[in-house]
Design a protein around this motif. Sequence first.
Motif, PDB file in Angstrom:
ATOM      1  N   PHE A 139      -8.840   1.604  10.174  1.00 23.53           N
ATOM      2  CA  PHE A 139      -9.468   1.326   8.877  1.00 23.53           C
ATOM      3  C   PHE A 139      -9.023   2.301   7.798  1.00 23.53           C
ATOM      4  CE2 PHE A 139     -13.066   2.877   6.265  1.00 23.53           C
ATOM      5  CZ  PHE A 139     -13.144   1.805   5.367  1.00 23.53           C
ATOM      6  N   ILE A 140      -9.053   3.592   8.099  1.00 23.24           N
ATOM      7  CA  ILE A 140      -8.731   4.612   7.090  1.00 23.24           C
ATOM      8  C   ILE A 140      -7.276   4.495   6.650  1.00 23.24           C
ATOM      9  CG2 ILE A 140      -8.587   7.089   6.636  1.00 23.24           C
ATOM     10  CD1 ILE A 140     -10.869   7.446   8.653  1.00 23.24           C
ATOM     11  N   ILE A 141      -6.379   4.308   7.617  1.00 19.77           N
ATOM     12  CA  ILE A 141      -4.954   4.214   7.294  1.00 19.77           C
ATOM     13  C   ILE A 141      -4.663   2.987   6.447  1.00 19.77           C
ATOM     14  CG2 ILE A 141      -2.643   3.943   8.280  1.00 19.77           C
ATOM     15  CD1 ILE A 141      -3.613   5.504  10.717  1.00 19.77           C
ATOM     16  N   VAL A 142      -5.174   1.833   6.880  1.00 21.80           N
ATOM     17  CA  VAL A 142      -4.895   0.584   6.157  1.00 21.80           C
ATOM     18  C   VAL A 142      -5.537   0.602   4.773  1.00 21.80           C
ATOM     19  CG1 VAL A 142      -5.215  -1.915   6.167  1.00 21.80           C
ATOM     20  CG2 VAL A 142      -4.668  -0.726   8.286  1.00 21.80           C
ATOM     21  N   ALA A 143      -6.805   1.027   4.688  1.00 19.65           N
ATOM     22  CA  ALA A 143      -7.497   1.063   3.407  1.00 19.65           C
ATOM     23  C   ALA A 143      -6.825   2.027   2.440  1.00 19.65           C
ATOM     24  CB  ALA A 143      -8.966   1.444   3.609  1.00 19.65           C
ATOM     25  N   SER A 144      -6.400   3.188   2.938  1.00 21.52           N
ATOM     26  CA  SER A 144      -5.721   4.166   2.091  1.00 21.52           C
ATOM     27  C   SER A 144      -4.372   3.628   1.617  1.00 21.52           C
ATOM     28  CB  SER A 144      -5.519   5.483   2.845  1.00 21.52           C
ATOM     29  OG  SER A 144      -6.755   6.040   3.227  1.00 21.52           O
ATOM     30  N   PHE A 145      -3.649   2.976   2.534  1.00 23.21           N
ATOM     31  CA  PHE A 145      -2.347   2.403   2.182  1.00 23.21           C
ATOM     32  C   PHE A 145      -2.497   1.362   1.069  1.00 23.21           C
ATOM     33  CE2 PHE A 145       0.805  -0.989   2.825  1.00 23.21           C
ATOM     34  CZ  PHE A 145       1.978  -0.269   2.607  1.00 23.21           C
ATOM     35  N   LEU A 146      -3.471   0.461   1.226  1.00 22.69           N
ATOM     36  CA  LEU A 146      -3.699  -0.572   0.210  1.00 22.69           C
ATOM     37  C   LEU A 146      -4.120   0.042  -1.119  1.00 22.69           C
ATOM     38  CD1 LEU A 146      -5.558  -3.294   2.323  1.00 22.69           C
ATOM     39  CD2 LEU A 146      -3.237  -3.421   1.400  1.00 22.69           C
ATOM     40  N   PHE A 147      -4.953   1.074  -1.057  1.00 18.74           N
ATOM     41  CA  PHE A 147      -5.405   1.726  -2.285  1.00 18.74           C
ATOM     42  C   PHE A 147      -4.236   2.359  -3.022  1.00 18.74           C
ATOM     43  CE2 PHE A 147      -6.962   5.556  -4.494  1.00 18.74           C
ATOM     44  CZ  PHE A 147      -7.856   4.978  -5.372  1.00 18.74           C
ATOM     45  N   PHE A 148      -3.372   3.069  -2.305  1.00 15.44           N
ATOM     46  CA  PHE A 148      -2.234   3.732  -2.952  1.00 15.44           C
ATOM     47  C   PHE A 148      -1.219   2.714  -3.476  1.00 15.44           C
ATOM     48  CE2 PHE A 148      -3.319   7.550  -0.200  1.00 15.44           C
ATOM     49  CZ  PHE A 148      -3.872   8.244  -1.266  1.00 15.44           C
ATOM     50  N   ILE A 149      -1.037   1.603  -2.751  1.00 19.32           N
ATOM     51  CA  ILE A 149      -0.165   0.537  -3.262  1.00 19.32           C
ATOM     52  C   ILE A 149      -0.738  -0.022  -4.559  1.00 19.32           C
ATOM     53  CG2 ILE A 149       0.662  -1.811  -2.833  1.00 19.32           C
ATOM     54  CD1 ILE A 149       2.214   0.253  -1.319  1.00 19.32           C
ATOM     55  N   GLY A 150      -2.067  -0.207  -4.590  1.00 22.49           N
ATOM     56  CA  GLY A 150      -2.721  -0.691  -5.808  1.00 22.49           C
ATOM     57  C   GLY A 150      -2.601   0.288  -6.956  1.00 22.49           C
ATOM     58  N   VAL A 151      -2.730   1.586  -6.652  1.00 21.92           N
ATOM     59  CA  VAL A 151      -2.583   2.615  -7.690  1.00 21.92           C
ATOM     60  C   VAL A 151      -1.172   2.594  -8.260  1.00 21.92           C
ATOM     61  CG1 VAL A 151      -2.450   5.116  -8.033  1.00 21.92           C
ATOM     62  CG2 VAL A 151      -4.409   4.140  -6.854  1.00 21.92           C
ATOM     63  N   LEU A 152      -0.171   2.485  -7.392  1.00 18.84           N
ATOM     64  CA  LEU A 152       1.217   2.421  -7.864  1.00 18.84           C
ATOM     65  C   LEU A 152       1.459   1.160  -8.684  1.00 18.84           C
ATOM     66  CD1 LEU A 152       3.136   3.657  -4.684  1.00 18.84           C
ATOM     67  CD2 LEU A 152       2.761   4.904  -6.823  1.00 18.84           C
ATOM     68  N   PHE A 153       0.878   0.048  -8.241  1.00 18.73           N
ATOM     69  CA  PHE A 153       0.998  -1.201  -9.001  1.00 18.73           C
ATOM     70  C   PHE A 153       0.355  -1.055 -10.377  1.00 18.73           C
ATOM     71  CE2 PHE A 153      -0.666  -5.367 -10.287  1.00 18.73           C
ATOM     72  CZ  PHE A 153       0.501  -6.124 -10.248  1.00 18.73           C
ATOM     73  N   GLY A 154      -0.810  -0.433 -10.418  1.00 22.23           N
ATOM     74  CA  GLY A 154      -1.484  -0.226 -11.699  1.00 22.23           C
ATOM     75  C   GLY A 154      -0.701   0.685 -12.616  1.00 22.23           C
ATOM     76  N   TYR A 155      -0.041   1.703 -12.024  1.00 23.19           N
ATOM     77  CA  TYR A 155       0.697   2.673 -12.831  1.00 23.19           C
ATOM     78  C   TYR A 155       2.029   2.120 -13.325  1.00 23.19           C
ATOM     79  CZ  TYR A 155       3.094   6.982 -14.171  1.00 23.19           C
ATOM     80  OH  TYR A 155       3.783   7.945 -14.871  1.00 23.19           O
ATOM     81  N   TYR A 156       2.748   1.429 -12.440  1.00 24.46           N
ATOM     82  CA  TYR A 156       4.097   0.976 -12.790  1.00 24.46           C
ATOM     83  C   TYR A 156       4.153  -0.436 -13.377  1.00 24.46           C
ATOM     84  CZ  TYR A 156       6.338   5.026 -10.694  1.00 24.46           C
ATOM     85  OH  TYR A 156       6.761   6.307 -10.420  1.00 24.46           O
ATOM     86  N   VAL A 157       3.067  -1.188 -13.248  1.00 21.99           N
ATOM     87  CA  VAL A 157       3.072  -2.562 -13.770  1.00 21.99           C
ATOM     88  C   VAL A 157       2.010  -2.758 -14.852  1.00 21.99           C
ATOM     89  CG1 VAL A 157       2.833  -5.015 -13.201  1.00 21.99           C
ATOM     90  CG2 VAL A 157       3.991  -3.478 -11.609  1.00 21.99           C
TER      91      VAL A 157
END
Length: 279
Positions: A139-157
């Motif tokens: 749970f922690i790994i997957v949730a953290s991975f999705l959160f950081f992907i979302g943060v990068l998407f928010g920052y770069y897109v």
Amino acid sequence: MTKRITNKSVEKEMSFLDHLEELRWHLIRATIAVVLMASIAFIAKSFIFDVLLLGPKQADFPTYRLLCKAARFIGMESFCFEELPFRIQSRTMAGQFSAHIWTSITAGFIVAFPYVLYEFWKFISPGLRNEERKTSRGFIIVASFLFFIGVLFGYYVVTPLSINFLGSYKVSEQVFNDFDLSSYISLVRASVLASGLIFELPIIIYFLTKIGVVTPEFLRKYRKFALVIVLIISAVITPPDIASQVIVAVPVVILYEISIYISKAVVRKQKRKAKANVN
């Protein structure tokens, strides 16, 4: 008899207080982690502001370069520019210091997010069965991975699209855009955090399916309504132009479709387990 009832009530009350005390310490440890990361971000002021926060304001930001190449490929120049036509200023005495503090806290929360999740998981995991703890181990790994992907998407897109549209928008050539520092930071913060949380959709659907709130059939049946909600969310966190909304909506729709498959897998596993118990 009275004494026994009294002991039980005291024991239950102490158990409840023990849970509150445990929750308090989990929150304290999570807060300490955020403060530590925020302190590092506070020290790294030049990198946080000049490189990260003000990066999407520069014409050589990677997203603008990519969009410029794509626009030129189809014979347009809409995303090609040498400088965005606005300035950022601070109009209050404590404006820059306040921005420094709150930006550091936001950065601290983002970096410490996996540990915050870890403390949350440590609090709720004792209430789960052994099998549930095993199936939710990642749970922690997957949730953290999705959160950081979302943060990068928010920052770069999301962020550069919003800054490019709102920073270039004019009602008259006589009006120049001078944006307050807090307004600019709020836009970046909202875009990044909102995207990070939106990308947690598969995790949310997983747990909602586990407790029986949603089913794959429910998600398929209301797919059209979900699409409308996705478009509304895209309109809220992006500028009001169709291209930006579509760019943001596409990954969210993909996440929704992935969530349907996740929900289906959870239900299939629950049925398999129930069938095994009957046999």
